[in-house]
Design a protein around this motif. Structure first.
Motif, mmCIF file in Angstrom:
data_model
loop_
_atom_site.group_PDB
_atom_site.id
_atom_site.type_symbol
_atom_site.label_atom_id
_atom_site.label_comp_id
_atom_site.label_asym_id
_atom_site.label_seq_id
_atom_site.Cartn_x
_atom_site.Cartn_y
_atom_site.Cartn_z
ATOM 1 N N LEU A 1 0.820 -1.207 0.000
ATOM 2 C CA LEU A 1 0.000 0.000 0.000
ATOM 3 C C LEU A 1 0.852 1.253 0.000
ATOM 4 C CD1 LEU A 1 -2.728 1.460 0.241
ATOM 5 C CD2 LEU A 1 -2.570 1.158 2.727
ATOM 6 N N LEU A 2 1.852 1.321 0.881
ATOM 7 C CA LEU A 2 2.703 2.507 0.981
ATOM 8 C C LEU A 2 3.567 2.679 -0.259
ATOM 9 C CD1 LEU A 2 3.701 2.186 4.733
ATOM 10 C CD2 LEU A 2 2.265 3.981 3.724
ATOM 11 N N ALA A 3 4.037 1.579 -0.833
ATOM 12 C CA ALA A 3 4.816 1.672 -2.075
ATOM 13 C C ALA A 3 3.961 2.237 -3.196
ATOM 14 C CB ALA A 3 5.357 0.298 -2.452
ATOM 15 N N LEU A 4 2.687 1.859 -3.229
ATOM 16 C CA LEU A 4 1.772 2.384 -4.242
ATOM 17 C C LEU A 4 1.531 3.872 -4.037
ATOM 18 C CD1 LEU A 4 -0.213 1.963 -6.586
ATOM 19 C CD2 LEU A 4 -1.946 1.320 -4.896
ATOM 20 N N VAL A 5 1.309 4.266 -2.782
ATOM 21 C CA VAL A 5 1.076 5.688 -2.495
ATOM 22 C C VAL A 5 2.317 6.507 -2.847
ATOM 23 C CG1 VAL A 5 0.547 7.368 -0.690
ATOM 24 C CG2 VAL A 5 -0.613 5.156 -0.707
ATOM 25 N N GLU A 6 3.504 5.963 -2.567
ATOM 26 C CA GLU A 6 4.749 6.645 -2.936
ATOM 27 C C GLU A 6 4.814 6.911 -4.437
ATOM 28 O OE1 GLU A 6 8.143 5.210 0.295
ATOM 29 O OE2 GLU A 6 7.969 4.180 -1.617
ATOM 30 N N ALA A 7 4.386 5.942 -5.221
ATOM 31 C CA ALA A 7 4.446 6.081 -6.676
ATOM 32 C C ALA A 7 3.455 7.124 -7.180
ATOM 33 C CB ALA A 7 4.166 4.731 -7.342
ATOM 34 N N VAL A 8 2.324 7.251 -6.481
ATOM 35 C CA VAL A 8 1.258 8.164 -6.921
ATOM 36 C C VAL A 8 1.490 9.589 -6.421
ATOM 37 C CG1 VAL A 8 -1.210 8.651 -6.774
ATOM 38 C CG2 VAL A 8 -0.428 6.297 -7.082
ATOM 39 N N MET A 9 1.906 9.717 -5.158
ATOM 40 C CA MET A 9 2.072 11.058 -4.563
ATOM 41 C C MET A 9 3.371 11.142 -3.769
ATOM 42 S SD MET A 9 -1.117 10.726 -1.853
ATOM 43 C CE MET A 9 -0.509 11.975 -0.734
ATOM 44 N N PRO A 10 4.520 11.152 -4.471
ATOM 45 C CA PRO A 10 5.811 11.209 -3.774
ATOM 46 C C PRO A 10 6.063 12.582 -3.153
ATOM 47 C CG PRO A 10 6.153 11.393 -6.130
ATOM 48 C CD PRO A 10 4.688 11.090 -5.934
ATOM 49 N N ARG A 11 6.772 12.581 -2.036
ATOM 50 C CA ARG A 11 7.120 13.843 -1.357
ATOM 51 C C ARG A 11 8.369 14.468 -1.967
ATOM 52 N NH1 ARG A 11 7.673 18.236 0.531
ATOM 53 N NH2 ARG A 11 7.212 18.916 2.659
ATOM 54 N N ARG A 12 9.330 13.631 -2.355
ATOM 55 C CA ARG A 12 10.597 14.102 -2.898
ATOM 56 C C ARG A 12 10.950 13.299 -4.149
ATOM 57 N NH1 ARG A 12 14.913 16.057 0.289
ATOM 58 N NH2 ARG A 12 16.214 14.422 -0.593
ATOM 59 N N GLU A 13 11.735 13.921 -5.039
ATOM 60 C CA GLU A 13 12.268 13.198 -6.179
ATOM 61 C C GLU A 13 13.387 12.272 -5.710
ATOM 62 O OE1 GLU A 13 13.512 15.671 -9.371
ATOM 63 O OE2 GLU A 13 11.589 16.734 -9.523
ATOM 64 N N ARG A 14 13.479 11.114 -6.329
ATOM 65 C CA ARG A 14 14.513 10.144 -5.965
ATOM 66 C C ARG A 14 15.842 10.538 -6.601
ATOM 67 N NH1 ARG A 14 12.123 5.451 -4.015
ATOM 68 N NH2 ARG A 14 9.868 5.380 -4.303
ATOM 69 N N SER A 15 16.930 10.286 -5.877
ATOM 70 C CA SER A 15 18.258 10.502 -6.456
ATOM 71 C C SER A 15 18.787 9.215 -7.092
ATOM 72 C CB SER A 15 19.242 10.986 -5.381
ATOM 73 O OG SER A 15 19.374 10.028 -4.352
ATOM 74 N N GLN A 16 18.190 8.076 -6.718
ATOM 75 C CA GLN A 16 18.521 6.790 -7.327
ATOM 76 C C GLN A 16 17.230 6.080 -7.700
ATOM 77 O OE1 GLN A 16 20.853 4.729 -4.355
ATOM 78 N NE2 GLN A 16 22.765 5.597 -5.096
ATOM 79 N N THR A 17 17.328 5.135 -8.626
ATOM 80 C CA THR A 17 16.144 4.389 -9.010
ATOM 81 C C THR A 17 15.722 3.446 -7.886
ATOM 82 O OG1 THR A 17 17.406 2.566 -10.000
ATOM 83 C CG2 THR A 17 16.860 4.435 -11.428
ATOM 84 N N ARG A 18 14.456 3.078 -7.898
ATOM 85 C CA ARG A 18 13.970 2.110 -6.916
ATOM 86 C C ARG A 18 14.759 0.809 -6.994
ATOM 87 N NH1 ARG A 18 7.379 1.675 -6.521
ATOM 88 N NH2 ARG A 18 7.040 3.419 -5.091
#
Length: 264
Positions: A18-35
């Motif tokens: 669930l949290l991984a899905l929410v991260e993908a939909v509404m992230p707080r910060r841009e990632r510096s590395q890929t998942r």
């Protein structure tokens, strides 16, 4: 015990997804590395932790829940010496256990040899739901031994320990998640629980910031003991996550496991 393990594992996987899905939909910060780069390493570390805990359970078949059952059978611990309604005992046990996890976390930042282990968690250059499972196996082992000793001292009902473990794992994944809560909702939730924005301050490269906000579940301990910092000085978008000296090596499994033993 088998049903307890399946229950905890099911809750863990459900919340993680669930949290991984929410991260993908509404992230707080841009990632510096890929998942993929980070997740392989972070999951590799937690697999190593799982193997280690299974070995400990074989050699010492008590762990936390088993210790609660054994303490009850032997009549050991505070709660086995007093008569309280089960609901009150569960609430008090969870509060006490949460406080000691907060205290343990603070100590890992203050004692150099423990910090060498705990820095594996902080070395993650991004912070998301997998950061919650990125702890060095030796730190996990020491934490479990401490928890077993505390359970024997308290003597809580096994159900209280199970609920505490579920709450601890769930809130840790929640407050590490790279999700964007509305500011008004964050302000309400953090009055009781640690939110992602609150805990993200703890992962700042600046020492005075990562020596704050130690809570995983309840936010009251940081407020009570004046270790609470509401926001990072550089803002959530611009703050740097991790350790000041690091590079991209924390994304490598071998390097992360060897980190406590490296000279820097």
């Amino acid at each position: 015990m088998e049903n307890e393990t399946l229950f905890r594992f099911g809750v863990f996987l459900g919340l993680f997804a669930l949290l991984a899905l929410v991260e993908a939909v509404m992230p707080r910060r841009e990632r510096s590395q890929t998942r993929q780069t980070r997740w392989v390493t972070n999951w590799g570390i937690t697999i190593a932790n799982t193997v280690l805990l299974n070995v400990m359970a074989f050699a010492l078949p008590l762990l936390a829940v088993g210790a609660a059952i054994d303490a009850g059978n032997q009549g050991w611990g505070l709660f086995n010496s007093v008569s309280l309604p089960l609901a009150l005992e569960i609430i008090l046990a969870i509060l006490i256990l949460d406080f000691f996890i907060w205290l343990q976390h603070l100590i890992t930042h203050k004692v150099p040899i423990l910090w060498r282990l705990h820095q594996v968690h902080h070395a993650d250059v991004d912070i998301d739901v997998t950061t919650a499972i990125r702890f060095h196996p030796l730190e996990i082992a020491l934490s479990m031994l401490l928890k077993i000793g505390l359970v024997y001292l308290l003597g809580p009902a096994a159900v209280a320990v199970i609920l505490f473990e579920v709450i601890l794992n769930g809130t840790a994944m929640f407050n590490h998640a790279n999700i964007k809560l509305p500011l008004w909702l964050d302000a309400i939730v953090r009055r009781v629980m640690v939110t992602p924005d609150m805990h993200r301050v703890h992962h700042s490269v600046h020492r005075h910031e990562h020596d704050s906000n130690y809570g995983f579940a309840l936010s009251i301990w940081d407020r009570m003991f004046r270790t609470y910092i509401p926001q990072p000085a550089e803002g959530h978008d611009d703050m740097k996550i991790g350790l000041q000296w690091q590079d991209d090596r924390p994304s490598k499994l071998g390097w992360s496991l060897a980190l406590p033993f490296l000279r820097k």
